[in-house]
Design a protein around this motif. Sequence first.
Motif, mmCIF file in Angstrom:
data_model
loop_
_atom_site.group_PDB
_atom_site.id
_atom_site.type_symbol
_atom_site.label_atom_id
_atom_site.label_comp_id
_atom_site.label_asym_id
_atom_site.label_seq_id
_atom_site.Cartn_x
_atom_site.Cartn_y
_atom_site.Cartn_z
ATOM 1 N N ASP A 161 43.103 78.800 42.928
ATOM 2 C CA ASP A 161 43.730 77.976 43.953
ATOM 3 C C ASP A 161 44.188 76.624 43.438
ATOM 4 O OD1 ASP A 161 43.108 80.042 45.577
ATOM 5 O OD2 ASP A 161 41.362 79.088 46.485
ATOM 6 N N SER A 162 43.440 76.096 42.495
ATOM 7 C CA SER A 162 43.713 74.704 42.128
ATOM 8 C C SER A 162 45.029 74.585 41.377
ATOM 9 C CB SER A 162 42.574 74.138 41.294
ATOM 10 O OG SER A 162 42.732 74.473 39.947
ATOM 11 N N THR A 163 45.671 73.472 41.563
ATOM 12 C CA THR A 163 47.013 73.264 41.026
ATOM 13 C C THR A 163 46.969 72.943 39.536
ATOM 14 O OG1 THR A 163 46.795 71.022 41.793
ATOM 15 C CG2 THR A 163 48.036 72.537 43.176
ATOM 16 N N VAL A 164 48.104 72.892 38.956
ATOM 17 C CA VAL A 164 48.169 72.766 37.500
ATOM 18 C C VAL A 164 47.872 71.356 36.992
ATOM 19 C CG1 VAL A 164 50.563 72.121 37.123
ATOM 20 C CG2 VAL A 164 49.416 73.534 35.472
ATOM 21 N N HIS A 165 48.216 70.387 37.756
ATOM 22 C CA HIS A 165 48.206 68.999 37.253
ATOM 23 C C HIS A 165 46.874 68.555 36.685
ATOM 24 C CE1 HIS A 165 52.206 68.336 38.750
ATOM 25 N NE2 HIS A 165 51.856 69.039 39.794
ATOM 26 N N SER A 225 30.093 70.539 38.440
ATOM 27 C CA SER A 225 30.739 69.242 38.414
ATOM 28 C C SER A 225 31.663 69.051 39.614
ATOM 29 C CB SER A 225 31.530 69.097 37.123
ATOM 30 O OG SER A 225 32.262 67.914 37.145
ATOM 31 N N GLN A 226 31.479 67.944 40.284
ATOM 32 C CA GLN A 226 32.345 67.643 41.435
ATOM 33 C C GLN A 226 33.440 66.659 41.064
ATOM 34 O OE1 GLN A 226 29.117 66.418 44.197
ATOM 35 N NE2 GLN A 226 29.544 68.358 45.221
ATOM 36 N N ASN A 227 33.299 66.093 39.860
ATOM 37 C CA ASN A 227 34.364 65.222 39.368
ATOM 38 C C ASN A 227 34.733 64.064 40.288
ATOM 39 O OD1 ASN A 227 35.415 65.852 36.765
ATOM 40 N ND2 ASN A 227 35.953 67.867 37.587
ATOM 41 N N PRO A 228 33.781 63.268 40.695
ATOM 42 C CA PRO A 228 34.116 62.176 41.608
ATOM 43 C C PRO A 228 35.214 61.263 41.047
ATOM 44 C CG PRO A 228 31.959 61.837 40.592
ATOM 45 C CD PRO A 228 32.374 63.243 40.287
ATOM 46 N N LYS A 229 35.143 61.017 39.746
ATOM 47 C CA LYS A 229 36.127 60.149 39.119
ATOM 48 C C LYS A 229 37.526 60.732 39.255
ATOM 49 C CE LYS A 229 36.708 59.355 34.391
ATOM 50 N NZ LYS A 229 36.130 58.971 33.088
ATOM 51 N N LYS A 230 37.617 62.002 38.921
ATOM 52 C CA LYS A 230 38.912 62.667 38.965
ATOM 53 C C LYS A 230 39.423 62.766 40.398
ATOM 54 C CE LYS A 230 40.765 66.587 36.361
ATOM 55 N NZ LYS A 230 40.294 67.708 35.515
ATOM 56 N N GLN A 231 38.527 62.990 41.326
ATOM 57 C CA GLN A 231 38.948 63.077 42.728
ATOM 58 C C GLN A 231 39.608 61.781 43.180
ATOM 59 O OE1 GLN A 231 36.292 64.504 45.746
ATOM 60 N NE2 GLN A 231 35.435 66.127 44.444
ATOM 61 N N ALA A 232 38.941 60.687 42.852
ATOM 62 C CA ALA A 232 39.488 59.388 43.254
ATOM 63 C C ALA A 232 40.818 59.150 42.555
ATOM 64 C CB ALA A 232 38.502 58.285 42.911
ATOM 65 N N ARG A 259 48.538 69.567 50.749
ATOM 66 C CA ARG A 259 47.621 69.469 51.893
ATOM 67 C C ARG A 259 46.165 69.552 51.440
ATOM 68 N NH1 ARG A 259 50.380 67.382 53.358
ATOM 69 N NH2 ARG A 259 52.168 67.545 54.725
ATOM 70 N N LEU A 260 45.947 70.428 50.481
ATOM 71 C CA LEU A 260 44.581 70.732 50.075
ATOM 72 C C LEU A 260 44.563 70.907 48.575
ATOM 73 C CD1 LEU A 260 42.302 71.093 52.094
ATOM 74 C CD2 LEU A 260 42.573 73.562 51.899
ATOM 75 N N ASP A 261 43.836 70.063 47.883
ATOM 76 C CA ASP A 261 43.680 70.249 46.448
ATOM 77 C C ASP A 261 42.205 70.446 46.164
ATOM 78 O OD1 ASP A 261 43.746 70.348 43.746
ATOM 79 O OD2 ASP A 261 44.527 68.334 43.428
ATOM 80 N N LEU A 262 41.801 71.696 46.096
ATOM 81 C CA LEU A 262 40.391 71.996 45.874
ATOM 82 C C LEU A 262 40.128 72.144 44.385
ATOM 83 C CD1 LEU A 262 39.793 74.505 48.791
ATOM 84 C CD2 LEU A 262 39.182 72.088 48.654
ATOM 85 N N PHE A 263 39.267 71.292 43.891
ATOM 86 C CA PHE A 263 38.965 71.309 42.462
ATOM 87 C C PHE A 263 38.199 72.576 42.096
ATOM 88 C CE2 PHE A 263 39.171 66.650 40.940
ATOM 89 C CZ PHE A 263 40.441 66.547 41.455
#
Lengths: 354, 354
Positions: free
Chosen positions: A350-354, B305-312, B331-335
Motif C-alpha cells: 500500500d505504501s507509496t514510493v516516495h 518501527s513506527q518512524n516518528p521522525k519520518k512521519q513528521a 489521503r492516506l499514507d500508511l507506512f
Amino acid sequence: MKREGNLRIKDIARLAGVSEGTVDRVLHNRGNVSDSSYAKVNEVLNKINYKPNLIARSLGRGLKKKVAVLIIEPKDDPYWNAAYTGIIQAKDEWQQYGVTIDTYFYLHDGEASIENVVRRIITSNPDGVVLAPLFHIQALHAVEALKENQIPYVLFNANIPESEPLGFIGQNLYQSGKLAGFLCSLGQHQDDCYAILSVGEDTKESVYLMEKERGFREFYMSNFSHHDINSYVLEMGTPGFYDCIEYLLSDRKLKGIYVTTSNATPMIAEKICHSKRRDIRLIGYDLLEDNLKYLEEGIISFLISQNPKKQAFRGIGYMVNYLLFNKEVPRLDLFPLEIITQHNVDSYIDSTVH
Amino acid sequence: MKREGNLRIKDIARLAGVSEGTVDRVLHNRGNVSDSSYAKVNEVLNKINYKPNLIARSLGRGLKKKVAVLIIEPKDDPYWNAAYTGIIQAKDEWQQYGVTIDTYFYLHDGEASIENVVRRIITSNPDGVVLAPLFHIQALHAVEALKENQIPYVLFNANIPESEPLGFIGQNLYQSGKLAGFLCSLGQHQDDCYAILSVGEDTKESVYLMEKERGFREFYMSNFSHHDINSYVLEMGTPGFYDCIEYLLSDRKLKGIYVTTSNATPMIAEKICHSKRRDIRLIGYDLLEDNLKYLEEGIISFLISQNPKKQAFRGIGYMVNYLLFNKEVPRLDLFPLEIITQHNVDSYIDSTVH
DNA sequence: AATTAAATTGTGTGCGGAAACAATGATTAG
DNA sequence: CTAATCATTGTTTCCGCACACAATTTAATT
C-alpha cells in the motif's frame, strides 16, 4: 527593517555597500573582486547565514538538464521491470522541473554491451548519468569513459567503489545474507541442513551474490557450531536446474533454502508446493508478483525487499537535485533490509514510493 | 521549431493565437474568457499535455508560505523527540524554498491544551498546519477550529478520519498488532501464555493502543485455537507498575510480552534482564536508543518501527508541496510495518531519512 | 448615436538569482 | 600626456509564471 525569511542577494549588497553583481561574484568565487569588497561581503555573509533561494536559482540558470539512466534490458525480468517503473516515476516527477530523462538498456555483451551503450550516451551529451552497473569488468570501463568526459554519475544496485561515483544507492548484501541466516534459523534445530541457490545467466561472475552467501554462512558459523550448508549455482530452466531442485527436496534433513536471486524464487516455491513438503523454510528476495503469491500461501516464509523501484527512483532524485540545486549526493545510501512476511506485506504494497 | 522540453505559456498563447493572459485565465479558471478563446486554448492544451514549470510557478507566486507544526510536548519522551527531529530536518529542507516552519507544543490539558494552542496558531495566520492529534475529543475540537478558519491541515501519528484532513500519515495499527502476534508466536508452543502491556498517562482513552491489542489477539485467535493472553494498562513508574512486572515474570508459562507503547519497553527489558529469564520474547516499538541497547543484547527480540521522525518529516513535506506546488496530498499514507531485529537494525540506523 | 457599463483581451512588472553586458577607475605602454 | 589595457564594479535582461492593470471590444442604456 527586518525581513520575513531569508535575506536576498539584493539585501546583502545593500548591507555590504556593494552591487549585486559583486555579491554574486563572491558567492560563486568568480574572481575579479577587490580584497576590500571581498572582505565587506564576507563579513555580511558570516553574520547572516545566507541561504540562496533554490527555486530562484534554478530558474535563473535556465535549467533544462538532461539525465541518462542506464539499466540492463529488463526483458521479462520482474526485478528490472520494477526498477524501470521507478525510472518512469522519476521521469514524471522531474519533467515538471524541466529535466528530461532518457532511459537506455544494455545486454551482457555484443553491440549493446554496457560499454557500447555508455559510449552512445556520452554522444547524447547528458548532464548526468544514473546507472546500475552489472558485469563488473565491462562496467568499470564504462564508468571510466564517463569520468574522462567529466559526466557525473550515480550508481545503484551494484557498486563500483573504486571508481568513486557521486554516490551509490543499494544495500549491504553481506548483512542481508546474515539476516537471511537468522530468519532461516528461527525455530529450527541443530542438525538441520540448508541450501543456498543462485540462479541466473551470469551469477558466477557476480561478487554481489557471493556477499550474500558469505553473510548467510557467517551467521550459522558464529551462532551455531555446525554448518551443513551447500550452495548451488544454476541456470534457470536448464535440466540441471530441475534435477538439482528434485534432489534437494528429496533430502529430509533439508530445512531451509535461501535463494539469492529474486527472480528464481517462484520457481523453487512451485516445486516445494508440489512436493507437499511444508517443513522447508524458503527465503527469497523482493516483492515481485509471483513471490507474493507464494508468500500468501506460506510457501515462502520471508522475503527481503531490495526495493529496485525505489533504488532507481532515489538514484535519479539524487542526480537531479545535484544538477538542479547543487545538493550534495550521499556517498552511500544503503537501504534498510526490510523483512516481509505474510503479516506485513500489505503495509508495504500500500505504501507509496516516495 | 520544436522546443526541447515542455512548451511554455508563451508558446501556448502563440499556438492558440491569443495572449498569455488569456492562457493564464484558462489554466486557472479565472473566468472572463470568451467561449471562442476558451475553445482555442483548450484545443492546444489537449494536444500538447502542458506541464507548468513548477519552479517558475512558485517563484512567480511570491511563495513565502508559513506552516505551523503541532505535537505534544516531548519533554523527555524519546518517541516525540524523534518526531521533533523530523520537524527540524523539514525546517532546514524547506527554509531554502522560502517556507517558514514554526513548531508548537501542547499538553494534555490546561492552558496549553491542544485546543488552546491551535487557537494561538490560528492567530499567527499560517498557510497550513501539520499536527499529531492525541487526546481524541480535544483534538477533534481543535481541527474543527482549523476548518472554520479554512486552514488546511495534515495529520500524522493519530488520525481523525471524520474530520477529513488533507491527508494522514501513519500506520495500520490493527495490522501492526497482528504482526506482533506473529513475531511472538514464531517457534513458541501451544500452552504458552502472553501479556500485552500499555504504559502511559492517557492510555485508557487511546483508541490507537486498543487497535494494536485487537490485532494481537486476532492473530492468536485465528492461528491458534487457544489464547491465553492478558492485557494490562499501567502508569510508568508507579508501584503498581513494578508489582505487575514482578508478577508477570514470576509466571513460568509466560513466554511473550508485547509492549504497545514505545517508551515503556526499555523498563520492561531491564526487569527481564535482571530476572535472568531468557525464554520470554519481548516485542516493542521503535528504534529508540534504550530499545536498541536491549535489542543488541537479545532481550528485545523484535521491534516494529513506527518512524516518528519520518512521519513528521513527510507530513510537513506533503503540506509544503501542497502549498507551494499545488501537489495533491495522499489521503492516506500508511507506512510499512518494519520488522527490526539484531540482524538488520544497523541497516536502518545508517539509512537516511528521506 | 452617444454614453456608460460590462466583458474580454493584452501588456507589464515582479519573484530571486545568474550571467551577459556596460561602465568606471586604475595601470601601463607608446 | 594620451591611448590602450586591465581589473573591478554596476546595470540590465532573462528564466516561466502569476497577477495587477491597462486597453480594447462588445453589450446595454439613455
